[in-house]
Design an enzyme around this catalytic site. Structure first.
Site, mmCIF file in Angstrom:
data_model
loop_
_atom_site.group_PDB
_atom_site.id
_atom_site.type_symbol
_atom_site.label_atom_id
_atom_site.label_comp_id
_atom_site.label_asym_id
_atom_site.label_seq_id
_atom_site.Cartn_x
_atom_site.Cartn_y
_atom_site.Cartn_z
ATOM 1 N N HIS A 32 -17.309 -16.719 -32.662
ATOM 2 C CA HIS A 32 -17.305 -15.606 -33.622
ATOM 3 C C HIS A 32 -16.581 -16.014 -34.901
ATOM 4 C CE1 HIS A 32 -16.683 -11.587 -35.235
ATOM 5 N NE2 HIS A 32 -17.477 -11.100 -34.297
ATOM 6 N N GLY A 43 1.176 -10.324 -49.238
ATOM 7 C CA GLY A 43 1.635 -11.561 -48.615
ATOM 8 C C GLY A 43 1.433 -12.749 -49.532
ATOM 9 N N PRO A 44 1.846 -13.922 -49.064
ATOM 10 C CA PRO A 44 1.811 -15.121 -49.906
ATOM 11 C C PRO A 44 0.389 -15.631 -50.122
ATOM 12 C CG PRO A 44 2.490 -15.677 -47.667
ATOM 13 C CD PRO A 44 2.403 -14.182 -47.718
ATOM 14 N N PRO A 91 -0.306 -21.665 -41.451
ATOM 15 C CA PRO A 91 -1.208 -22.433 -40.577
ATOM 16 C C PRO A 91 -1.358 -21.831 -39.189
ATOM 17 C CG PRO A 91 0.422 -23.851 -41.650
ATOM 18 C CD PRO A 91 0.862 -22.439 -41.886
ATOM 19 N N GLY A 146 -2.985 -17.885 -39.870
ATOM 20 C CA GLY A 146 -4.140 -17.710 -40.753
ATOM 21 C C GLY A 146 -3.951 -16.485 -41.631
#
Ligand SMILES: [Zn+2]
Length: 615
Positions: A83, A164-165, A170, A173
């Protein structure tokens, strides 16, 4: 009695490790105040769809707990599945169910997104009803490139996250948060085991439609010859028109059939206007409707399996009625239908009212009766049980210990005991509710009979309004015995210092004002019940004259009782302006109610005398 209810359906990128999934759902439940409805893990997709409901505050808290835990237990660097996805919590929609607007759900999404970005350092995109810009409404557009393309996406100023940034996280995600309508998973059952029959119906119903054909298409459309676009020949999929160019046929579809051909072709993976050599498509009957046909071994039936992505636009009962018609044209029978998972009360009420209206009844029926009409008319028990309490979301909540849950004997005995509550206030509310109930009864008994055509609109209005007033007053039976809670709490406040004494008195005064509001509402609603009962004295069946008359009088007791309870609470309130205003309002309402009670009684007496003397 309806409490606001929001559904939340986060999708987590873990479908194989039960222990990890359980850590996430445990965190959601531990946040408190939510009910976990479903956990659906997929091995191939390596993804779990979690469904829970609760108050707006509770779902917001629980969603954050789920996202925070998913970021701990899932590592996107080692994730692969069937998916599309770009984060540990891939997508998290909020869905209005009952007593909440889409805009309120979008506001939850924005608050949660801000918190996830700030506290967890996860880039967040807002989608659908929460989207900050039109190009981010569609989830597939936001997710394009997936996790593997996320670093590049974050570096693109056009795809700066909403919260957020704008830098890669990592492990977690990115997360897509938003608000969307409730998705109803709805299956229509056929008296056949042939999947092809179900597919044929599905293609006729669904928004994206099917390949258009010509020739031998009735009643089995699939027997016709497939149409395709050729140079200089652009057939319409919905009629026999053939355009000379793509633009010509697209304009024809807009003006003659009111659909956007480009949109239809794109939903079938074509790339208009470059369509030469490709199949022509014919749209289905319903918007926001996805459908396929299948055979279900457990039921030994073919079913049209449908997803309704916006039931306000396309409600289940309309799809069912169209299915019944299409089936009958093909010598088939729709034996019933099935709700997979849960369904919002609003969709069931809408269906129930649709069928009540068609059956020549008023819409002024008790809520459980409307829901049962929906269950029976949609045939929801055809292949599986349908328990309203389990399947319908957003039902009115009556606490187990509520006065209104008691039997008449038990309630009356409780009133007679030497405890101050329940007392006159609760009894007044019950009196008003019974007055409204009698008004509804007479309206429903009279409606739709021989010779009532002219009175029917008024009778229908009275029946429906009386149900609403009745339910409001039933809720007031318990609200009245709780009305003094604020005052009682204030009484127990400390009174050691002069400040504490002053605070206690101020809180007591506030408690008294709150306690005035409940009987005032009872009086107002009971007056509305009087007016409804008065209407059926005139418009109702003469045999029910005494029922309407009793309705007016008992609802008058509700007005009187409510007003006396307002006055008795006013005597202890020290705010003279407030007291004067309430006294005037009470006097006005009392004068109106008295006049109406007397006028109604005279009218009833006069008609009764007339009926006796005419014998
Ligand atoms: Zn046409």
């Amino acid at each position: 009695m309806t409490t606001p209810l929001v559904e939340c359906v986060p999708n987590f990128s873990e479908g194989r490790d039960r222990a990890k999934i359980k850590r996430i759902t445990d965190a959601i439940e531990a946040a408190g105040g939510v009910t976990l409805l479903n956990v659906d893990p997929g091995m191939d997709t390596h993804r779990t769809v979690v469904t829970f409901v609760g108050s707006p505050e509770a779902v917001e808290r629980a969603a954050f707990a789920g996202i925070a835990t998913a970021a701990q237990v899932i590592d996107m660097r080692v994730h692969s599945g069937a998916h599309p996805r770009m984060g540990a919590t891939d997508v998290c929609p909020f869905v209005p169910v009952e007593g909440v607007t889409m805009e309120e759900c979008a506001a939850i999404a924005r608050r949660l997104g801000e918190r996830v970005g700030r506290e967890l350092g996860i880039p967040v995109y807002l989608y659908e009803a929460a989207a900050a810009m039109p190009e981010r409404r569609n989830l597939a557009d936001v997710r394009r490139g997936e996790y593997e393309g996320l670093a590049k996406k974050l570096a693109d100023p056009a795809w700066k996250p909403d919260f957020g940034p704008a830098a890669m996280n990592p492990g977690a995600g990115a997360t897509v948060i938003g608000a969307r309508p409730f998705l109803i998973a709805y299956n229509v059952n056929l008296n056949s085991t042939d999947k092809n029959h179900a597919s044929d119906l599905a293609f006729a119903l669904r928004e994206k439609g099917r390949v258009a054909r010509s020739g031998n298409t009735a009643p089995y459309y699939s027997r016709g010859k497939k149409l395709s676009y050729r140079e200089g020949s652009f057939p319409c999929g919905s009629c026999t028109f053939v355009g000379k160019s793509y633009d010509e046929v697209a304009a024809h579809c807009t003006s003659e059939h009111h659909y956007d051909l480009g949109e239809l072709l794109r939903s079938n993976d074509l790339d208009p206007p470059k369509v030469v050599g490709k199949n022509v498509y014919r749209p289905g009957l319903f918007k926001a409707c996805k459908a396929i046909g299948w055979y279900v071994k457990d039921y030994d039936r073919a079913q049209v399996s449908i997803n309704l992505t916006n039931f306000h636009l396309t409600p289940p009962h309309e799809v069912l009625e169209a299915s019944r018609k299409l089936a009958s044209e093909r010598g088939l029978l729709v034996t019933g239908s099935e709700i997979v998972g849960v369904v919002p009360m609003a969709a069931m009420m809408q269906a129930g009212k649709h069928y009540l209206h068609k059956q020549g009844r008023t819409l002024g029926q008790p809520v459980p009766d409307i829901l049962n009409t929906a269950v029976r008319s949609l045939g929801l028990t055809d292949v599986a049980p349908f328990h309203v309490r389990e399947k319908v979301l957003g039902l009115p909540v009556v606490p187990a210990g509520a006065l209104v849950q008691r039997t008449v004997i038990d309630f009356t005995d409780e009133v007679s005991r030497d405890s101050p509550a329940p007392g006159g206030g609760s009894v007044a509310a019950l009196a008003g509710a019974l007055g409204a109930a009698l008004a509804s009864m007479v309206a429903n008994l009279t409606y739709g009979k021989e010779g009532t055509e002219e009175r029917d609109p008024e009778l229908a209005r009275v029946a429906e309004e009386a149900q609403r007033i009745k339910d409001q007053l039933i809720a007031a039976v318990d609200a009245d015995s709780d009305a003094f809670q604020g005052f009682m709490d204030a009484l127990r406040l400390p009174q050691g210092t002069p400040e504490e004494k002053a605070t206690r008195i101020r809180k007591m005064q506030e408690g008294l004002k709150a306690a005035v509001q409940v009987p005032w509402s009872t009086a107002e609603a009971s007056y509305a019940a009087m007016q409804l009962a008065r209407s059926v004295v005139t418009h109702g069946n003469p045999n029910s004259l005494s029922d309407g008359a009793v309705g007016v009088q008992i609802a008058f007791a509700g007005v009187r009782g409510g007003l006396w309870n307002v006055m008795i609470n006013l005597k202890d309130i020290q705010d003279p302006g407030y007291v004067a205003e309430k006294r005037t309002a009470c006097a006005n309402l009392l004068a109106q109610a008295k006049a109406l009670a007397e006028e109604a009684a005279s009218a009833v007496d006069e008609r009764l005398v007339g009926m006796i003397e005419k014998r």
